[in-house]
Structures are given as structure tokens and as C-alpha cells.
Design a protein around this motif. Sequence first.
Motif, PDB file in Angstrom:
ATOM      1  N   UNK A  21     -44.446 -50.254 -42.777  1.00 63.84           N
ATOM      2  CA  UNK A  21     -44.767 -51.632 -43.157  1.00 63.84           C
ATOM      3  C   UNK A  21     -43.823 -52.137 -44.244  1.00 63.84           C
ATOM      4  N   UNK A  22     -43.460 -53.387 -44.082  1.00 63.48           N
ATOM      5  CA  UNK A  22     -42.723 -54.116 -45.123  1.00 63.48           C
ATOM      6  C   UNK A  22     -43.351 -55.497 -45.204  1.00 63.48           C
ATOM      7  N   UNK A  23     -43.922 -55.811 -46.368  1.00 65.66           N
ATOM      8  CA  UNK A  23     -44.559 -57.121 -46.557  1.00 65.66           C
ATOM      9  C   UNK A  23     -45.589 -57.411 -45.461  1.00 65.66           C
ATOM     10  N   UNK A  24     -46.496 -56.453 -45.250  1.00 64.42           N
ATOM     11  CA  UNK A  24     -47.594 -56.600 -44.291  1.00 64.42           C
ATOM     12  C   UNK A  24     -47.109 -56.701 -42.843  1.00 64.42           C
ATOM     13  N   UNK A  25     -45.881 -56.292 -42.583  1.00 65.33           N
ATOM     14  CA  UNK A  25     -45.396 -56.285 -41.205  1.00 65.33           C
ATOM     15  C   UNK A  25     -44.861 -54.902 -40.884  1.00 65.33           C
ATOM     16  N   UNK A  26     -45.320 -54.354 -39.753  1.00 66.92           N
ATOM     17  CA  UNK A  26     -44.914 -53.017 -39.341  1.00 66.92           C
ATOM     18  C   UNK A  26     -43.750 -53.100 -38.362  1.00 66.92           C
ATOM     19  N   UNK A  27     -42.737 -52.255 -38.625  1.00 69.46           N
ATOM     20  CA  UNK A  27     -41.583 -52.183 -37.733  1.00 69.46           C
ATOM     21  C   UNK A  27     -41.421 -50.748 -37.242  1.00 69.46           C
ATOM     22  N   UNK A  28     -40.964 -50.621 -35.986  1.00 69.61           N
ATOM     23  CA  UNK A  28     -40.749 -49.302 -35.403  1.00 69.61           C
ATOM     24  C   UNK A  28     -39.613 -48.610 -36.140  1.00 69.61           C
ATOM     25  N   UNK A  29     -39.889 -47.393 -36.641  1.00 69.34           N
ATOM     26  CA  UNK A  29     -38.893 -46.682 -37.438  1.00 69.34           C
ATOM     27  C   UNK A  29     -38.408 -45.403 -36.766  1.00 69.34           C
ATOM     28  N   UNK A  30     -39.245 -44.783 -35.931  1.00 62.39           N
ATOM     29  CA  UNK A  30     -38.850 -43.525 -35.287  1.00 62.39           C
ATOM     30  C   UNK A  30     -39.718 -43.277 -34.070  1.00 62.39           C
ATOM     31  N   UNK A  31     -39.178 -42.535 -33.122  1.00 62.63           N
ATOM     32  CA  UNK A  31     -39.921 -42.097 -31.944  1.00 62.63           C
ATOM     33  C   UNK A  31     -39.805 -40.577 -31.861  1.00 62.63           C
ATOM     34  N   UNK A  32     -40.955 -39.904 -31.949  1.00 65.14           N
ATOM     35  CA  UNK A  32     -40.981 -38.446 -31.951  1.00 65.14           C
ATOM     36  C   UNK A  32     -41.276 -37.946 -30.539  1.00 65.14           C
ATOM     37  N   UNK A  33     -40.479 -37.028 -30.081  1.00 58.49           N
ATOM     38  CA  UNK A  33     -40.679 -36.468 -28.741  1.00 58.49           C
ATOM     39  C   UNK A  33     -40.861 -34.958 -28.838  1.00 58.49           C
ATOM     40  N   UNK A  34     -41.377 -34.380 -27.769  1.00 67.17           N
ATOM     41  CA  UNK A  34     -41.611 -32.938 -27.747  1.00 67.17           C
ATOM     42  C   UNK A  34     -42.823 -32.569 -26.924  1.00 67.17           C
ATOM     43  N   UNK A  35     -43.878 -33.401 -27.006  1.00 64.45           N
ATOM     44  CA  UNK A  35     -45.059 -33.124 -26.193  1.00 64.45           C
ATOM     45  C   UNK A  35     -44.750 -33.332 -24.713  1.00 64.45           C
ATOM     46  N   UNK A  36     -45.528 -32.684 -23.869  1.00 69.79           N
ATOM     47  CA  UNK A  36     -45.325 -32.778 -22.423  1.00 69.79           C
ATOM     48  C   UNK A  36     -46.533 -33.378 -21.721  1.00 69.79           C
ATOM     49  N   UNK A  37     -47.443 -33.947 -22.473  1.00 72.66           N
ATOM     50  CA  UNK A  37     -48.626 -34.572 -21.888  1.00 72.66           C
ATOM     51  C   UNK A  37     -49.088 -35.732 -22.752  1.00 72.66           C
TER      52      UNK A  37
ATOM     53  N   UNK B  99     -56.492 -23.203 -24.426  1.00 73.07           N
ATOM     54  CA  UNK B  99     -56.151 -22.940 -23.030  1.00 73.07           C
ATOM     55  C   UNK B  99     -56.300 -24.168 -22.147  1.00 73.07           C
ATOM     56  N   UNK B 100     -56.622 -25.296 -22.732  1.00 68.53           N
ATOM     57  CA  UNK B 100     -56.810 -26.513 -21.944  1.00 68.53           C
ATOM     58  C   UNK B 100     -56.487 -27.713 -22.826  1.00 68.53           C
ATOM     59  N   UNK B 101     -56.677 -28.900 -22.286  1.00 64.32           N
ATOM     60  CA  UNK B 101     -56.376 -30.125 -23.026  1.00 64.32           C
ATOM     61  C   UNK B 101     -57.002 -30.087 -24.418  1.00 64.32           C
ATOM     62  N   UNK B 102     -56.287 -30.621 -25.396  1.00 66.91           N
ATOM     63  CA  UNK B 102     -56.817 -30.736 -26.755  1.00 66.91           C
ATOM     64  C   UNK B 102     -57.155 -32.211 -26.991  1.00 66.91           C
ATOM     65  N   UNK B 103     -58.387 -32.457 -27.408  1.00 67.90           N
ATOM     66  CA  UNK B 103     -58.868 -33.829 -27.524  1.00 67.90           C
ATOM     67  C   UNK B 103     -58.803 -34.386 -28.945  1.00 67.90           C
TER      68      UNK B 103
ATOM     69  N   UNK C 286     -52.621 -33.243 -24.389  1.00 68.51           N
ATOM     70  CA  UNK C 286     -53.132 -32.626 -23.173  1.00 68.51           C
ATOM     71  C   UNK C 286     -52.204 -31.520 -22.657  1.00 68.51           C
ATOM     72  N   UNK C 287     -51.064 -31.298 -23.326  1.00 70.40           N
ATOM     73  CA  UNK C 287     -50.209 -30.178 -22.922  1.00 70.40           C
ATOM     74  C   UNK C 287     -50.689 -28.856 -23.526  1.00 70.40           C
ATOM     75  N   UNK C 288     -51.864 -28.871 -24.181  1.00 64.80           N
ATOM     76  CA  UNK C 288     -52.531 -27.687 -24.738  1.00 64.80           C
ATOM     77  C   UNK C 288     -51.962 -27.264 -26.101  1.00 64.80           C
ATOM     78  N   UNK C 289     -51.090 -28.088 -26.679  1.00 66.27           N
ATOM     79  CA  UNK C 289     -50.480 -27.732 -27.956  1.00 66.27           C
ATOM     80  C   UNK C 289     -50.771 -28.794 -29.018  1.00 66.27           C
TER      81      UNK C 289
ATOM     82  N   UNK D  68     -50.684 -42.663 -23.629  1.00 67.58           N
ATOM     83  CA  UNK D  68     -50.440 -42.220 -22.259  1.00 67.58           C
ATOM     84  C   UNK D  68     -48.964 -41.975 -21.964  1.00 67.58           C
ATOM     85  N   UNK D  69     -48.196 -41.670 -22.965  1.00 66.02           N
ATOM     86  CA  UNK D  69     -46.846 -41.121 -22.809  1.00 66.02           C
ATOM     87  C   UNK D  69     -46.739 -39.915 -23.737  1.00 66.02           C
ATOM     88  N   UNK D  70     -45.653 -39.186 -23.617  1.00 59.46           N
ATOM     89  CA  UNK D  70     -45.503 -37.959 -24.412  1.00 59.46           C
ATOM     90  C   UNK D  70     -44.707 -38.191 -25.687  1.00 59.46           C
TER      91      UNK D  70
END
Length: 823
Positions: free
Chosen positions: A193-209, A294-298, A234-237, A184-186
Motif C-alpha cells: 500500500x501507498x497512500x491507501x492504494x495497493x499495488x502489485x509488487x511481487x508474484x510468488x510461484x512454487x505451489x502446484x495446486x 497426505x492430502x489437500x491442506x485447507x 492443495x498440493x499437500x505442502x 484458484x491458481x498456483x
Amino acid sequence: MSSTTIEFISTGGNRHPSAADWDLQGSGLLAFGADCNIALWDPLNNDYRGVKALLNGHMDVVNVVKFFPTGLSDNAIILSGSTDKTLRIWRADGSSPTSFELVKTITDHQSPIHCLAAFPGTDVFASGSSDGVIRIWKFIHDPTFAKIDVELLQSIILTPKFFPLALDITRLDDSSLILAAAGTKNIIQIYISRDNRFDLAATLSGHEGWIRSLTFSQEQANGNGDLLLASASQDKYIRLWRIHQGDDLPAVSNATNDPALGVLGKSLSNKAHRIESKLFKYSITFEALLLGHEDWIYSASWRHNQDKLQLLSTSADNSLAIWESDPSSGVWVCVTRLGEISAQKGSTSATGSSGGFWIGLWSPDGSSVVSLGRTGSWRLWSYVPSEDRWSQQVAISGHVKEVKGICWAKNGSYLLSTGSDQTTRLYAEWKRGSKRSWHEFSRPQIHGYDLNCIDSISPSQFISGADEKLLRVFDEPRGAANLLNRLCGIESISSQPLPDAANIPVLGLSNKAIQAVEDDETVAISDEGEREAVDPSSVIHKSTLDFNHPPFEDHLARHLLWPETEKLYGHGYEISAVATSNNGKLVATACRASSIDHAVIRVYETEEWSEIKPPLSAHSLTVTGLEFSEDDQYLLSVGRDRQWAIFERSGNSRAEYKIVAANPKGHSRMILDASWGPKSAGHIFATAGRDKMVKLWQFTSTDAACKTSISATSSVTAVSFLRHIVRGTICLAYGAEDGTVAVCNISLGDLEKPNVAIIDRKLTPSKAINQLAWRPAYGDKAPQEDIEHSVDRNTEQIAVASEDNSVRVYLVRNTTLRRHTSA
């Protein structure tokens, strides 16, 4: 004792992009959420048996279904997540291809679960819920998955907080897994994962929905090349992202130079995100923007087709698209589009709009695709190499909300159901040689109110009542009659000339009869201007319904309505019950009521459709059940006031009824249903109540005595008598609020000792039973051809309507189910 098997199950799919999965490991099964159940269907099996089983365990709507990749073709594992906040693990038990047992219930999540992800070759899977938490799990099992347990490895609290709607996980290299999460964000968050633990590595932006689907794939089928991530929004792309190993960035994609992007091409960022595993360094770059929907992509789903990588997407614009990269330019293009034309978008489902496709899945071999639409129906397309085109195939359909009413045609030729999804559906057996399968053959009514009750007046006419104050009568059109005759062997016996078809105005509720035209016949547009233009949905060509298979959803939603011929007025509130006399000449109805004034039963004659006054009075609260005796001499009513009442046809009149008996304390709590026994058994009837009791009564001319009481485990909500004697016994079925269905054999010589057989809970609904209906004229009275192809002469069929959105037809076999020759 009787034995019971399921002949037919109809249920609609849940509208959630993650609520279905197609097993890639050999079973051929497609599992999908159907209310709180999991339905199992084999789309490519040519017996067309539809839904083969429903797995019952969840307490609320199933949002996500996923086959866990075990690597074993004969040992399927299903993961499911629900609004009830639980994760459940189901394992094939080996007794049959569609038999699964619930082996584990996980209750760690604090909110509804909306996404799951797993990857072949690892025992790790991830789940996301609307509390903004992703949990990482590890399977603990033996080599054959005979013993299964799970271990919670990690809980990831999403920051910034959002509800995860899409997850996917894959192997990055030998040391690490990569997890993508979005919702529910764009933004898309990438975890390593490192040794069965997941760490945030990147945040990708570009979508508008909001982002509804994420899916990884290796660029090449042999596992070489870069990793690609597709994100559908839901930005149709759809955006494609490339994960490339090494310090050097990949070659710049030509996709951003596609002239079709227009000004979008200038604003597309190709910023490189750097990530690392234990062994290697990687970059994530924007690869391509896929536009065309032409509409939201599910949903979006990858597959390798020989040497091509293809992506399947589904959208609210009523289409599926298959995308692939052009070999020369690298531009991603739509090579196939399936579904409906966008010109129908915005119209009602009665005029052809499906309301969009929520789910799209590839078959295991990639030669077929399925999609689920708003109406709960599945569509199936298979690729025909000789014609180089995709051909639509027979799929399945069903109600998407509670099924409130059910009835058979007077001659037992077909089954009608109606419910809170505001549709009435007609089911019949498709007969082709010795093969038989049930399908929805018509959708007579698509309404604007929730439908509560239904009954058949004649083999070509029925009446339904809804959350409006009137009842509507429908006549069979010629198009539906010809289809049923051609594919089901059902002959129309209507004495009236049939209209060709029906349509419903976009802003209306009444189905109007229309005439079919020849294919080469054009419809003139009025000179009055656009306001007088002919509605395309009001025109049908004669060839439209000329096919040799059960109708597709396109036909059902647009061309197989029944014209409405009458409206019955008189009630002041929502219709609660309707019953027609066995000769079809009378209709009795009731409405919801909290006072004596409205708790009346109105009777209408069907020749002139006039009300017979005065209405019948006996109850002080809502009448919940009505039924005429087999000879139409008596009308039985029951209500929320705990009372049953019997009205007798008076004198020589065949239309006037007067009360002859009543019991204001028939049950200790409200009575929910009632049914008359066979005429030849005497005047016996049964009542079912909230007090968890079924009571059997024997009626004399002025009173009725309770002969026996049958206890149930929960409130009894439906009851129905088989209308003939079986070897000196009468047969009664009842359904309860907890989904229990039972068949009772009662000897006429000893009414006080019923023999009760409860149907296996694996076969019965997971929620309350709303109505039961034995199939009339099945067996000895059926056409000879049906006898030859029916299972045996000692078998009856009973239909069940349930709150869990399902319609079921059971075959009840019993050594005592042999027709009594004097009946």
C-alpha cells in the motif's frame, strides 16, 4: 402471553476454510458459518452449553466469518461474507455476550465472497469474491464503534484472473501495509500500500495446486525480526516465505537442505523478489517447505508460544499438525499431530472417516485448538502441561443439511432428528449434579439416501423413511443404552435382549448388530486369505464407550450406530410421511405420489411387521402429514391435494381403519401438516396449509366443522398440539416457511378466539420450519429428579426442525401453562 427462550441449538459448520474465527479480544466466542446463519459458541466455557445463538441475516450459505480487531475487549465486531454476494457487519449490542445486531450490509460484490482479511491497529480490511476482484475497505467509526460506516478505497481486478480463496493483511512498516492474495491458481500475489492504494509488487510461484490459506506473522513475539508468510495448498505442502528489510538478502535457510525433501530439495527455487514501501526496501525469499500431510491442506494459522513460533495446519487427511522450527538446524518439523490415523482414510463416515478437517483455529491463549470436519462436527483439544499431551474435550455437532424430521422418544427421554445429510441423531441432557446441558449422544443411522421423516415406536425403537422406497426400523444397542443411563439418567425399558453395538459395511446401507469383546481379546483372522479378513469396524471393545462425558465425534461416527431390525416394503416412491400409534403397535406411512394409485396410506403392525391390507385410500396426491389421535381411535391424514381425511378404527379390530370423514377443500392450497389436540378436549385437530392459514376443526362422528382460522405471514409448514389441557386451554404451535414459530393458546370455552404469541424472530430459524414436536411427559409426569432440576412447573419444551440445518429446543413459559388437574 407466553415467553420463550432457547434451551438448545444444534447445527453443523459450513465446510469452508474461512467460515470460522475465534475472537482474540476477550469475548471467548468462536463464530462460524452454519448454513445461512452465524453460530456463536464458547468452546472453553465449562457449562458446555454449545451454540448459544444464531445470527440471522444472510440469504445464502456463509463462506467467511472474521472478528474485526477493534482493540476493545467488550465491543466485538464480526464481518461475514456469503454466497448471497453481500458483506455484513455485526456489532455486539451489550445486552448479552452473544447478542449481536446487524449494522451494515455491503452489496458491492457481484459474486459470492470467499475470503476476508483485517489487521489490528488499522481500519483497513479486504474482501475477495469469485468474480476475481479484491475490494479494499476502510472502517469509519467513533472511538467506541457506536457508529459504523465503511468506505470503498480500491477494487483490485486480479490479473491473471483467478478466484481469490485466501487473503491476509499485515503492517509492513509505519508507512505501508502488505496484502497477500491467492486462490484458484498456483501463484501468490503480493500487494504493497501507498497512500491507501495497493499495488502489485511481487508474484510468488512454487505451489502446484490451488492455495487455500495465507497467514502472516512476525518472526518474534515482540514484533522484531522478519515477517513470515505461510501458504497452504492443495498440493499437500505448506510453503514459508520470508520478508526481510534491507538491500542485503537474509541468510540462506537450511530448510532446503533437509534430507527428508529428497529430490524436492534440488528443485526448490530461492529466487529473491524485491519490493519497496515508502520508507524501505525488502526482499521476499523462500524459507521452508513443510511436508507431512497426505492430502489437500485447507488452513494454516500462526501463534507465538512463549519464545517459539508455531503453525497449526489442517488437512483432508483427517489430521491437524503443529509445526515449529528446530532451534539447532532451522528445519521446520511437525511436533504434534492430532486427529485420526490415515489408515481409515477412504472409508465411510460410518466406519470412522471424518472426510478431512476444513478449519483449524488456535484459542486466544494458544492452549487449545479446534477443527471442523466434513460431518459438521467440531473437535476440541486442550494442552495438559502436567502430562505434556493434548487431550480431546467435549465439543459440538449438528446437521449439515436440512433437518427434515424430528420426534421425541415415547417417554420424552431423548430427541431424535433426521435430515438431508443422511444421518439420524439422538440428543439428550447430560446431567451432572445441578448442571444440565444438551449434547448429541448417539448417531443411530448413517445412510446413503436423504432422510425425510422419523417417529418413535417405543423408548428403545424408532422408524425412519428416506428417498428410497422402504422404511427402516432400529433398536437401541446396549452401548448407547448404558451411556444414556450413566450420563443422562435414562433407563432402558426394552423387553428384548439388546445387542452390544452396530456397524455398517463400507458398501452397505443396513446397520448390523455386533458383539463387544474384552480389551485383551483378539479377533482371529481367517485362513481363507485377505478377502476374508475381519473388518476392523466390526469389532468393538467393551471399554470403548466407558467414559464419563458426552461422546466425541470419533465415537458418534464409529461406535454409536443402532442395529437395523426390520425393513418395511410396499411403497413405489420416496417416503414422505410416517406416524406411529401412541401404543406403538401400528405404523402408518405414505410416499410421494402424483396419482391415486401411489397416494395410499399403508399401515403395518409392529409385532410381526406385516402390512394390514388393503391400504387406506383417500388422497390423489402426496400425503404430507399423518397422525394418530391420542387414544389411537382415529388416524388423520393431509395432502397436497388440499384434502384432509379421518380414518376410524373399525369394530373390535385394533389394526383396521376405515375412512369416516374427509374434506376435499380443507384449504385453498395444499395442506402441509396436521395435529390432533388432547383427547380430553374432544376430537379437535388442526391443519396447516400453503394458503398461510392454520385451521382448527372439531370432529363429530361423521364430519368436522372449522371453528377458527389463524392467519400467518407465509405458508404454514408445521403444526403441533400440546397433548394435555392447560388451565382450560389447549396449546397449539405452528411454524411457517419464513421461519416464524408461534404458540397459540385457545380456550375450550371459546375456540374461535385464539391467543397467538409469535416467538421473537431473533430466536427462530431463518428458513422454513419442517416439523414441530412438544416434549411428552415433561413436568408433572416426568421423574421427580427432573422436576427438581427443571426450570419450573409452568414450562413446556418444544423441538423445532428447520431447513436452515438447525435443531432447536425452546422453553415455553406461560402463566396459563399450569396443568389442568382433570386432564
